[in-house]
Write a protein that holds these residues in place. Structure first.
Motif, PDB file in Angstrom:
ATOM      1  N   GLY A 104      -6.351  -3.043  -0.414  1.00 17.98           N
ATOM      2  CA  GLY A 104      -7.255  -2.017  -0.926  1.00 17.98           C
ATOM      3  C   GLY A 104      -7.510  -0.920   0.090  1.00 17.98           C
ATOM      4  N   PHE A 105      -7.885  -1.302   1.297  1.00 14.91           N
ATOM      5  CA  PHE A 105      -8.132  -0.303   2.344  1.00 14.91           C
ATOM      6  C   PHE A 105      -6.855   0.449   2.693  1.00 14.91           C
ATOM      7  CE2 PHE A 105      -7.884   0.596   6.931  1.00 14.91           C
ATOM      8  CZ  PHE A 105      -8.853   1.587   7.018  1.00 14.91           C
ATOM      9  N   CYS A 106      -5.742  -0.274   2.792  1.00 12.01           N
ATOM     10  CA  CYS A 106      -4.472   0.372   3.146  1.00 12.01           C
ATOM     11  C   CYS A 106      -4.035   1.357   2.060  1.00 12.01           C
ATOM     12  CB  CYS A 106      -3.396  -0.676   3.378  1.00 12.01           C
ATOM     13  SG  CYS A 106      -3.675  -1.743   4.803  1.00 12.01           S
ATOM     14  N   PHE A 125      -0.950   9.800 -14.009  1.00 11.64           N
ATOM     15  CA  PHE A 125      -1.176   9.064 -15.248  1.00 11.64           C
ATOM     16  C   PHE A 125      -2.670   9.017 -15.562  1.00 11.64           C
ATOM     17  CE2 PHE A 125      -0.743   6.206 -11.671  1.00 11.64           C
ATOM     18  CZ  PHE A 125      -1.830   5.359 -11.770  1.00 11.64           C
ATOM     19  N   ARG A 126      -2.995   8.601 -16.772  1.00  6.93           N
ATOM     20  CA  ARG A 126      -4.361   8.757 -17.286  1.00  6.93           C
ATOM     21  C   ARG A 126      -5.381   7.949 -16.482  1.00  6.93           C
ATOM     22  NH1 ARG A 126      -5.089   8.193 -23.644  1.00  6.93           N
ATOM     23  NH2 ARG A 126      -3.757  10.045 -23.397  1.00  6.93           N
ATOM     24  N   ALA A 127      -5.043   6.729 -16.104  1.00  6.65           N
ATOM     25  CA  ALA A 127      -6.006   5.861 -15.407  1.00  6.65           C
ATOM     26  C   ALA A 127      -5.887   5.979 -13.891  1.00  6.65           C
ATOM     27  CB  ALA A 127      -5.808   4.411 -15.843  1.00  6.65           C
ATOM     28  N   ASN A 128      -5.318   7.059 -13.416  1.00  5.91           N
ATOM     29  CA  ASN A 128      -5.076   7.205 -11.978  1.00  5.91           C
ATOM     30  C   ASN A 128      -6.368   7.093 -11.177  1.00  5.91           C
ATOM     31  OD1 ASN A 128      -4.825   8.695  -9.361  1.00  5.91           O
ATOM     32  ND2 ASN A 128      -2.706   8.932 -10.027  1.00  5.91           N
ATOM     33  N   ILE A 129      -7.357   7.898 -11.542  1.00  2.00           N
ATOM     34  CA  ILE A 129      -8.613   7.907 -10.794  1.00  2.00           C
ATOM     35  C   ILE A 129      -9.328   6.567 -10.915  1.00  2.00           C
ATOM     36  CG2 ILE A 129     -10.845   9.026 -10.546  1.00  2.00           C
ATOM     37  CD1 ILE A 129      -8.525  10.697  -9.598  1.00  2.00           C
ATOM     38  N   LEU A 130      -9.276   5.961 -12.094  1.00  6.70           N
ATOM     39  CA  LEU A 130      -9.944   4.668 -12.297  1.00  6.70           C
ATOM     40  C   LEU A 130      -9.320   3.592 -11.408  1.00  6.70           C
ATOM     41  CD1 LEU A 130     -11.922   2.840 -13.795  1.00  6.70           C
ATOM     42  CD2 LEU A 130     -10.180   2.560 -15.585  1.00  6.70           C
ATOM     43  N   VAL A 131      -7.998   3.543 -11.360  1.00  6.70           N
ATOM     44  CA  VAL A 131      -7.318   2.554 -10.512  1.00  6.70           C
ATOM     45  C   VAL A 131      -7.632   2.814  -9.042  1.00  6.70           C
ATOM     46  CG1 VAL A 131      -5.061   1.683  -9.780  1.00  6.70           C
ATOM     47  CG2 VAL A 131      -5.490   2.182 -12.194  1.00  6.70           C
ATOM     48  N   PHE A 132      -7.638   4.088  -8.655  1.00  6.58           N
ATOM     49  CA  PHE A 132      -7.956   4.424  -7.263  1.00  6.58           C
ATOM     50  C   PHE A 132      -9.374   4.006  -6.909  1.00  6.58           C
ATOM     51  CE2 PHE A 132      -9.489   7.751  -4.222  1.00  6.58           C
ATOM     52  CZ  PHE A 132      -8.806   7.281  -3.124  1.00  6.58           C
ATOM     53  N   PHE A 133     -10.325   4.229  -7.815  1.00  5.94           N
ATOM     54  CA  PHE A 133     -11.710   3.817  -7.567  1.00  5.94           C
ATOM     55  C   PHE A 133     -11.827   2.304  -7.469  1.00  5.94           C
ATOM     56  CE2 PHE A 133     -13.951   7.826  -9.394  1.00  5.94           C
ATOM     57  CZ  PHE A 133     -13.634   8.497  -8.227  1.00  5.94           C
ATOM     58  N   MET A 134     -11.001   1.574  -8.213  1.00  9.49           N
ATOM     59  CA  MET A 134     -11.025   0.119  -8.118  1.00  9.49           C
ATOM     60  C   MET A 134     -10.581  -0.345  -6.731  1.00  9.49           C
ATOM     61  SD  MET A 134      -9.520  -0.977 -11.859  1.00  9.49           S
ATOM     62  CE  MET A 134      -9.454  -2.703 -11.406  1.00  9.49           C
ATOM     63  N   PHE A 135      -9.555   0.298  -6.178  1.00 11.72           N
ATOM     64  CA  PHE A 135      -9.126  -0.037  -4.819  1.00 11.72           C
ATOM     65  C   PHE A 135     -10.231   0.282  -3.817  1.00 11.72           C
ATOM     66  CE2 PHE A 135      -4.742   0.093  -6.501  1.00 11.72           C
ATOM     67  CZ  PHE A 135      -4.240  -1.052  -5.908  1.00 11.72           C
ATOM     68  N   VAL A 136     -10.880   1.436  -3.995  1.00 12.76           N
ATOM     69  CA  VAL A 136     -11.941   1.829  -3.068  1.00 12.76           C
ATOM     70  C   VAL A 136     -13.142   0.894  -3.199  1.00 12.76           C
ATOM     71  CG1 VAL A 136     -13.555   3.664  -2.454  1.00 12.76           C
ATOM     72  CG2 VAL A 136     -11.205   4.232  -3.064  1.00 12.76           C
ATOM     73  N   ALA A 137     -13.538   0.572  -4.437  1.00  8.79           N
ATOM     74  CA  ALA A 137     -14.713  -0.269  -4.646  1.00  8.79           C
ATOM     75  C   ALA A 137     -14.516  -1.670  -4.087  1.00  8.79           C
ATOM     76  CB  ALA A 137     -15.034  -0.350  -6.138  1.00  8.79           C
ATOM     77  N   GLY A 138     -13.271  -2.154  -4.099  1.00 12.02           N
ATOM     78  CA  GLY A 138     -13.022  -3.485  -3.563  1.00 12.02           C
ATOM     79  C   GLY A 138     -13.343  -3.612  -2.089  1.00 12.02           C
ATOM     80  N   SER A 177       0.816  -1.214   0.000  1.00 17.08           N
ATOM     81  CA  SER A 177       0.000   0.000   0.000  1.00 17.08           C
ATOM     82  C   SER A 177       0.849   1.263   0.000  1.00 17.08           C
ATOM     83  CB  SER A 177      -0.947  -0.007   1.201  1.00 17.08           C
ATOM     84  OG  SER A 177      -0.231   0.031   2.422  1.00 17.08           O
ATOM     85  N   LEU A 178       2.046   1.205   0.595  1.00 19.88           N
ATOM     86  CA  LEU A 178       2.942   2.362   0.532  1.00 19.88           C
ATOM     87  C   LEU A 178       3.337   2.662  -0.907  1.00 19.88           C
ATOM     88  CD1 LEU A 178       5.288   1.805   3.609  1.00 19.88           C
ATOM     89  CD2 LEU A 178       3.871   3.810   3.188  1.00 19.88           C
TER      90      LEU A 178
END
Length: 290
Positions: free
Chosen positions: A223-225, A172-185, A160-161
Motif C-alpha cells: 500500500g505505501f509503496c 479507468f472509472r474506479a481509479n481514484i477509489l482504488v488509489f484511496f483504498m491503498f492510501v487508507a490501508g 507496487s511498480l
C-alpha cells in the motif's frame, strides 16, 4: 512476548531484532551489553552496505543528478551558512544514541547492575563481543532476517511498480477509489490487525514460517509503496507514453523499456526504506512466529 514466542524449532523462525530483545531484556537475563554489542555489529555491517550503495549511485551520473539536483555551492550565502551550522548539529543528534549503544556494548554487567547506564564504563568489557560471536547463533538469525527481508522488498517493489503504473497511466472509472483504498490501508493500526492476521495464518498453514511472515509483510508494504510509485510515475512526462503508443509499442513494453528505467532512483530509495522497515520489524515477527 516470551510466553507467546520462542523462536520456533531450533530457532528456525527467530529473527535478529527479536533475538536482540531477548539477549538484552528477555529470557536470557539482563544482558544489555550483549544486546548492544549485536546492535553495533549490525550497524557496522549496514554501514558497509550503505556505503557501497552510495558509491554506486555516485558513479552513475543520472542517479546522482536525480538524487542531488542542486549542489549546496550553488545556493545563496545564507543557505550555505545554515547548511554549515545545521549539518554538524544534526550529525551529533543522530550519532548520540548510537554512541550510547556503543558505550553500553563495552560496559561490564556490574555497571548495569549498579545503575550506571549513561556514565562512562568502569572498564572495557570486550567479552560482550567475544560472547556474541562464539556463544550465540547470531549468524543463523541474521540469515533468517534476510530470508524474510529480501523477498519482501522484491515482492513489494514489484507489485507496487505495476499497481502504481496502472493507477498513474490508466484513467479507468474506479481509479481514484482504488488509489484511496491503498492510501487508507496505511492508516490502519497494526495492533487492530494482529488477531485476525494471526488467525488467518493459522488457517492457511503459514503460521511460524518465514514465507508466511514475508507474504504478510509484502501485503502490508504494498500500500505505501503503491502510493510512492504512483505519485512518482504521475510526475513523469506523459508525452513519452503517448509517443510510444503512436509508434505501436505495447503497454508492457512501454512499462518495461520507458517507465521502468526512469523509475530507477525511486526504486533504489524505496528499496532501502522498505528494507529498513522489515529488517527492524519486531511486531509481526512476534505475532506470526512461535
Amino acid at each position: 512476548v516470551s510466553i507467546m514466542t520462542s523462536g520456533g524449532p531450533f530457532g528456525s523462525s527467530r529473527v535478529l531484532s527479536y533475538y536482540m530483545f531477548e539477549m538484552a531484556l528477555g529470557e536470557f537475563g539482563f544482558r544489555m551489553g550483549y544486546g548492544a554489542a549485536i546492535a553495533v555489529v549490525l550497524f557496522l555491517i549496514m554501514m558497509v552496505f550503505i556505503s557501497g550503495f552510495i558509491w554506486k549511485m555516485w558513479r552513475d551520473e543520472t542517479e546522482r543528478s536525480a538524487m542531488f539536483p542542486r549542489p549546496i555551492q550553488d545556493r545563496s550565502q545564507p543557505a550555505q551558512w545554515l547548511y554549515t551550522i545545521a549539518l554538524p548539529i544534526a550529525l551529533i543528534l543522530w550519532l548520540f544514541p548510537l554512541l550510547g549503544v556503543a558505550l553500553t556494548s563495552l560496559r561490564p554487567a556490574s555497571d548495569l547492575a549498579q545503575g550506571n547506564y549513561f556514565g562512562m564504563p568502569s572498564g572495557i568489557a570486550w567479552e560482550n563481543y567475544v560472547y556474541i560471536f562464539t556463544e550465540t547463533p547470531m549468524a543463523q538469525y541474521m540469515i533468517n532476517s534476510l530470508w524474510v527481508t529480501i523477498p519482501t522488498v522484491i515482492g513489494a517493489i514489484s507489485l507496487s511498480l505495476m499497481t502504481g503504473f496502472a493507477l498513474a497511466v490508466y484513467g479507468f472509472r474506479a481509479n481514484i477509489l482504488v488509489f484511496f483504498m491503498f492510501v487508507a490501508g496505511n492508516f490502519v493500526p497494526f495492533q487492530i490487525l494482529m488477531v485476525p492476521v494471526r488467525d488467518m495464518t493459522l488457517q492457511l498453514g503459514m503460521y511460524d514460517t518465514w514465507y508466511g511472515l514475508a507474504l504478510f509483510h509484502i501485503a502490508f508494504q504494498t500500500g505505501f509503496c503503491t502510493l510512492f510509485m504512483r505519485n512518482f510515475i504521475k510526475a513523469l512526462p506523459f508525452e513519452l507514453i503517448e509517443a510510444a503508443r503512436v509508434e505501436g509499442v505495447t503497454e508492457w513494453r512501454i512499462f518495461w523499456y520507458i517507465v521502468l528505467p526512469l523509475m530507477r532512483p525511486a526504486i533504489a530509495a524505496l528499496s532501502v526504506l522498505v528494507f529498513t522497515f522489515i529488517w527492524n520489524d519486531f511486531f509481526w515477527a512476534t505475532v506470526l512466529t512461535q
